[in-house]
Design an enzyme around this catalytic site. Structure first.
Site, short mmCIF file in Angstrom:
data_model
loop_
_atom_site.label_atom_id
_atom_site.label_comp_id
_atom_site.label_asym_id
_atom_site.label_seq_id
_atom_site.Cartn_x
_atom_site.Cartn_y
_atom_site.Cartn_z
N LEU A 142 0.87 -1.17 0.00
CA LEU A 142 0.00 0.00 0.00
C LEU A 142 0.90 1.22 0.00
O LEU A 142 1.95 1.23 0.67
CB LEU A 142 -0.90 0.05 1.24
CG LEU A 142 -2.09 -0.91 1.33
CD1 LEU A 142 -2.82 -0.71 2.66
CD2 LEU A 142 -3.05 -0.73 0.17
N ASP A 143 0.51 2.26 -0.72
CA ASP A 143 1.26 3.51 -0.67
C ASP A 143 1.26 4.05 0.76
O ASP A 143 0.34 3.80 1.54
CB ASP A 143 0.62 4.56 -1.58
CG ASP A 143 0.68 4.19 -3.05
OD1 ASP A 143 1.54 3.37 -3.42
OD2 ASP A 143 -0.14 4.72 -3.82
N ARG A 144 2.28 4.82 1.08
CA ARG A 144 2.35 5.45 2.40
C ARG A 144 1.11 6.29 2.67
O ARG A 144 0.61 6.36 3.80
CB ARG A 144 3.60 6.33 2.49
CG ARG A 144 3.83 6.96 3.84
CD ARG A 144 5.16 7.66 3.91
NE ARG A 144 5.13 8.98 3.32
CZ ARG A 144 4.79 10.09 3.97
NH1 ARG A 144 4.44 10.02 5.25
NH2 ARG A 144 4.80 11.26 3.37
N THR A 146 -1.92 5.79 1.64
CA THR A 146 -3.16 5.01 1.66
C THR A 146 -3.31 4.26 2.98
O THR A 146 -2.34 3.71 3.50
CB THR A 146 -3.18 4.01 0.49
OG1 THR A 146 -2.98 4.71 -0.73
CG2 THR A 146 -4.50 3.26 0.43
#
Length: 300
Positions: A142-144, A146
């Protein structure tokens, strides 16, 4: 193949490693090599780490400043951040733990693994400290920016089966996003496009050509000028959901990358998180055959 580390976890941080591949006659000793290889770390810092026995070779032999550089060796050391690391004031929640998996509800702003200015504030290091699970590894990303459901493996013997499940995309992942209203469109619908690397290394963009990304989009509810959307990615391109929503003219609220990069400040704006949530993950367990379902407790 990842070598076996001869150093233990240190405050939740696993040692980093580096294979020595340059010609041996380039460096008179290990201190010269390390200060050249890592210009952000001072010579004195390396001397202190070596004095504590925190720089070793693959056999666990502690290296000193005068130790010779040996091509083909593998050295292990602890990554550290010069100065203090700013705490991120949001806490992860453990949703499930069994003998194979740890399922976590990740907050916004927390990176999954150590990167850049984040080490102890990364989710991986936080969880290793909290659980004592030394073999903890995320099996997807997951992106930071998100938040939401993230699955870790902590059993090396079964890790491959779960990693294969994600690589083959045999699970159902559902996201929620808050964005502007897309008027004149019937829901649900499918957005397909060709995504490629953009000029800036951390961005993606769409271009003409054979589609390589696909997202199913539905409207959950209208909230004034905004809509709460359900997003089901069929493919897993970097930043796919953010790129697709921006391409439709409804970028996700508080997205600092798409459609235009907002210059980064000195600190995160914790009052304006990206309104993107990994709501749930469902899959058939590759070991037991049971249907598994995990859902975030967070809301947008």
């Amino acid at each position: 193949m990842k070598p076996t580390a001869p150093l233990p976890l240190k405050d939740g941080v696993a040692p980093s490693y580096l294979w020595l591949q340059e010609a041996a006659d380039l460096w008179s000793n290990m201190l010269d090599f390390l200060t050249a290889r890592f210009p952000g770390v001072t010579e004195e810092a390396w001397r202190q780490r070596m004095a504590r026995g925190e720089v070793v070779n693959q056999d666990g032999v502690a290296l000193t400043p005068a130790s010779p550089y040996r091509r083909g060796d593998c050295i292990f050391y602890y990554r550290d951040l010069e100065g203090s690391e700013t705490p991120i004031p949001f806490t992860e929640q453990i949703l499930h733990q069994d003998e194979h998996l740890l399922v976590v509800d990740k907050p916004h702003f927390v990176p999954v693994i150590p990167t850049g200015r984040f080490l102890h504030e990364s989710l991986l290091v936080r969880l290793k400290k909290k659980t004592g699970l030394a073999d903890l590894t995320p099996i997807h990303r997951l992106d930071r920016e998100t938040a939401g459901v993230l699955i870790f493996s902590h059993n090396p013997a079964s890790r491959g089966a779960y990693q294969a499940m994600f690589q083959q995309r045999t699970m159902d992942k559902t996201y929620e996003a808050l964005a502007g209203m897309l008027e004149g469109r019937s829901f649900p619908f499918v957005h397909r496009s060709r995504m490629v690397d953009a000029d800036k290394f951390f961005l993606m963009r769409e271009e003409e050509g054979e589609p390589n990304s696909e997202t199913h989009i539905d409207l959950i509810e209208r909230r004034g000028a905004l809509g709460l959307y359900r997003l089901n990615p069929v493919t897993g391109r970097k930043h796919q959901l953010r790129v697709h929503m921006a391409a439709l003219g409804i970028p996700i609220v508080n997205d600092n990358f798409y459609p235009h990069v907002v210059p980064a400040g000195t600190a995160d704006n914790y009052d304006a998180p990206l309104k993107l949530l990994a709501r749930s993950i469902a899959f058939t367990d590759p070991l037991s055959g049971d249907v598994r379902y995990f859902e975030s407790l967070r809301t947008l």
